[in-house]
Design a protein around this motif. Structure first.
Motif, short mmCIF file in Angstrom:
data_model
loop_
_atom_site.label_atom_id
_atom_site.label_comp_id
_atom_site.label_asym_id
_atom_site.label_seq_id
_atom_site.Cartn_x
_atom_site.Cartn_y
_atom_site.Cartn_z
N ALA A 15 39.05 29.75 28.66
CA ALA A 15 38.33 30.60 29.62
C ALA A 15 39.28 31.55 30.33
O ALA A 15 40.43 31.21 30.64
CB ALA A 15 37.60 29.73 30.64
N GLY A 16 38.78 32.77 30.57
CA GLY A 16 39.53 33.75 31.34
C GLY A 16 38.88 33.99 32.68
O GLY A 16 39.28 33.43 33.69
N ARG B 289 40.26 34.19 27.54
CA ARG B 289 41.58 34.56 28.01
C ARG B 289 42.30 35.46 27.00
O ARG B 289 41.98 35.51 25.82
CB ARG B 289 42.40 33.31 28.31
N TRP B 290 43.31 36.19 27.49
CA TRP B 290 44.03 37.16 26.67
C TRP B 290 45.51 37.20 27.04
O TRP B 290 45.91 36.69 28.08
CB TRP B 290 43.43 38.56 26.84
N GLU C 209 41.16 45.12 34.45
CA GLU C 209 41.43 43.89 33.73
C GLU C 209 40.91 42.71 34.53
O GLU C 209 40.72 42.79 35.76
CB GLU C 209 42.93 43.69 33.47
N GLY C 210 40.66 41.61 33.84
CA GLY C 210 40.27 40.36 34.48
C GLY C 210 41.09 39.22 33.91
O GLY C 210 41.28 39.12 32.69
N VAL C 211 41.62 38.37 34.79
CA VAL C 211 42.51 37.28 34.39
C VAL C 211 42.06 35.99 35.06
O VAL C 211 41.67 35.99 36.23
CB VAL C 211 43.97 37.59 34.79
N GLY C 212 42.12 34.87 34.31
CA GLY C 212 41.80 33.58 34.90
C GLY C 212 42.56 32.46 34.21
O GLY C 212 42.97 32.60 33.05
N LEU D 246 37.82 40.95 29.02
CA LEU D 246 38.27 41.77 30.14
C LEU D 246 39.75 42.12 30.01
O LEU D 246 40.40 42.50 30.99
CB LEU D 246 38.00 41.07 31.46
N SER D 247 40.29 42.01 28.81
CA SER D 247 41.64 42.46 28.54
C SER D 247 41.71 43.98 28.65
O SER D 247 40.78 44.67 28.23
CB SER D 247 42.06 42.05 27.12
#
Length: 521
Positions: free
Chosen positions: A353-354, A386-387, A515-518, A417-418
């Motif tokens: 998961a991101g 995730r990325w 971008e989105g990161v988690g 969301l990379s």
């Protein structure tokens, strides 16, 4: 070709009226027509003289929007609708390539570009399926003929008209070898033969060449209409079967470049190039899969009643897992809150998961509304996987996790969301655009529709979410107002913490996701 030769020395004066206000003759562009060409899945960092000489020359003669962004999910049908309407996905109504709508199919998800599902004998197309007017529809209501041609079904989303009267009856939407109105196909087949069969060799250039010729040789036979859209399947098709930067993928980029050259040559032959604004845009970027996950299988192993499709009427608490490649939708039947919370907890402890998005606010998540995907038919949970920015075997940066119901390890895909998926190509040239300008101000696919209508002097049928890209035009314009923001959310998991961030930029009130990161820390 040098579009600047056709640009008059005097600058236009832009009146400060909103999109919903009246437009005077001065408050519009100089072009007589606009042509939009979509290169499906084209990354902007692959626009080079070697890969795409025609597109590179067009960028030199016009504007390269170097900070352009796709809407999330970074998928074809989502951004096809965004390009057509100038609205966020939550407002246009199409939030994913695959959605579960029980009224259409009670047992499984359907492809949102497959309008045949809505045209079945026992159903009638719902005018609100796409909940906002498209550019083609707006022009037709103003009395102008339009031409849409695509080698993929997504081209249907550019012109939602089914019952065609007036200018719509003279307009054609060609999508993967089919037409609306259906009678228009006969002339195309007479000129070009049938739509080419899909082959297992890549690039599959024949389908794009056929579609390009259908537009330029048949739909433009009498005249080039005020608005045309050409949707090419490459390099997306080949990148999915190989990877960004692979020899076949680079050949696919060259295939699209050759078709762009055909379009420009056709305009020149009709003495229309000097009075035409040309956009080349991609629907999304691309990444390479470095982790293949069967999310439904993972959920079943964790005790969830998770399926890809129902065998019979679904029961409360069941979870329908819908793959978008680099993102996954979860439809919790009955919107069972206990199951939804348990599912979020599972995702926050996972290795794939991101960024997690939920219908209502939950601890450690953002809402669907935060990502502009809160539609009436939206799922309970969406997760962007995730990325990382490591290079693939061909030296192209950007790797992501992907649900295995999509493509395999080492292949290309998208929808996360990379920044490699969010950052996409936008180039424009013509009598209204500055020459040799590298636009650094953030822009998005959502801005193409309002800019096209403004250039043609057509008032939108309703306000749009996007903005007119005035900073790229030949006339002076006030410096756009830019604001940056980062959303954060976290949850203590006991011994570790889930944290996620969503970085965004707002320009004149329009939001673009950077971008989105988690992950767990």
């Amino acid at each position: 070709m040098h579009f600047s030769r056709f640009v008059a020395a005097a600058a236009l004066t832009f009146l400060s009226v909103g999109l919903s206000g009246a437009q005077t003759p001065a408050d519009r562009g100089r072009a007589e027509r606009v042509v939009v060409v979509v290169w499906d899945g084209m990354r902007p960092d692959l626009v080079t003289e070697k890969n795409a000489p025609t597109l590179t020359a067009l960028a030199r003669d016009g504007v390269f929007f170097r900070n352009n962004h796709a809407a999330y999910p970074t998928s074809t049908n989502v951004n096809g609708t965004v390009l057509a309407t100038g609205d966020y996905p939550g407002h246009s109504g199409i939030i994913a390539n695959q959605e579960y709508r029980p009224g259409i199919d009670p047992l499984k998800p359907f492809d949102t570009s497959d309008l045949a599902a809505l045209d079945a004998p026992d159903q009638q197309i719902n005018s609100k399926y796409i909940a906002a007017p498209t550019v083609a529809e707006t022009l037709q209501k103003a009395g102008d003929r339009t031409a849409v041609a695509g080698s993929k079904p997504v081209a249907q989303l550019a012109d939602r008209a089914r019952n065609r009267t007036g200018a719509a009856a003279e307009s054609v939407d060609l999508h993967r070898g089919k037409t609306l109105p259906t009678a228009a196909l006969a002339e195309i087949k007479t000129a070009l033969g049938p739509f080419p069969e899909k082959k297992d060799t890549f690039p599959n250039s024949a389908v794009d060449a056929w579609t390009t010729r259908a537009l330029t040789e048949v739909l433009w036979k009498k005249e080039v209409p005020k608005f045309s859209l050409l949707w090419l399947s490459e390099p997306d098709l080949t990148q999915h079967h190989t990877a960004p930067g692979a020899p076949a993928a680079l050949a696919a980029i060259k295939s699209s470049d050759d078709n762009l050259a055909r379009v420009l040559a056709a305009l020149r032959a009709k003495n229309a190039l000097a009075t035409t604004d040309v956009f080349v845009v991609s629907d999304h970027g691309f990444s390479t899969i470095d982790l293949a996950v069967d999310v439904a299988e993972r959920l079943r192993a964790a005790g969830f009643d998770a399926v890809r499709a129902f065998k019979s009427a679904p029961k409360t608490g069941q979870v329908l897992v819908v793959s978008l490649g680099g993102s996954v939708e979860f439809y919790v039947i009955g919107h069972d809150e206990t199951v939804a919370k348990k599912l979020v907890d599972f995702l926050q402890r996972s290795d794939f998961a991101g960024v997690i998005l939920t219908r209502g606010k939950m601890e450690g998540t953002f809402t669907l509304a935060d990502a502009h995907i809160a539609s009436a038919a939206a799922p309970d949970i969406v997760v962007a996987l995730r990325w990382n920015d490591r290079p693939n075997e061909f030296g192209i940066p950007g790797e992501i996790a992907s649900d295995t119901s999509s493509k395999g390890l080492g292949h290309g895909t998208h929808s996360t969301l990379s920044p490699r998926d969010l950052h996409n190509t936008l180039i424009a040239a013509g009598p209204d655009f500055r020459r040799g300008f590298a636009g650094e101000t953030p822009t998005g696919n959502i801005d193409v529709a309002p800019t096209v209508l403004w250039l043609l002097g057509i008032k939108p049928l309703q306000p749009m979410d996007g903005r007119v890209l005035r900073e790229a035009l030949t006339s002076s314009s006030p410096t756009p107002r830019v604001a940056r923001k980062t959303l954060t959310a976290s949850r203590n998991l006991g011994g570790t913490t889930w944290r996620q961030t969503l970085r965004l930029t707002t320009v004149n009130g329009v939001t673009y996701f950077m971008e989105g990161v988690g992950g767990r820390k």
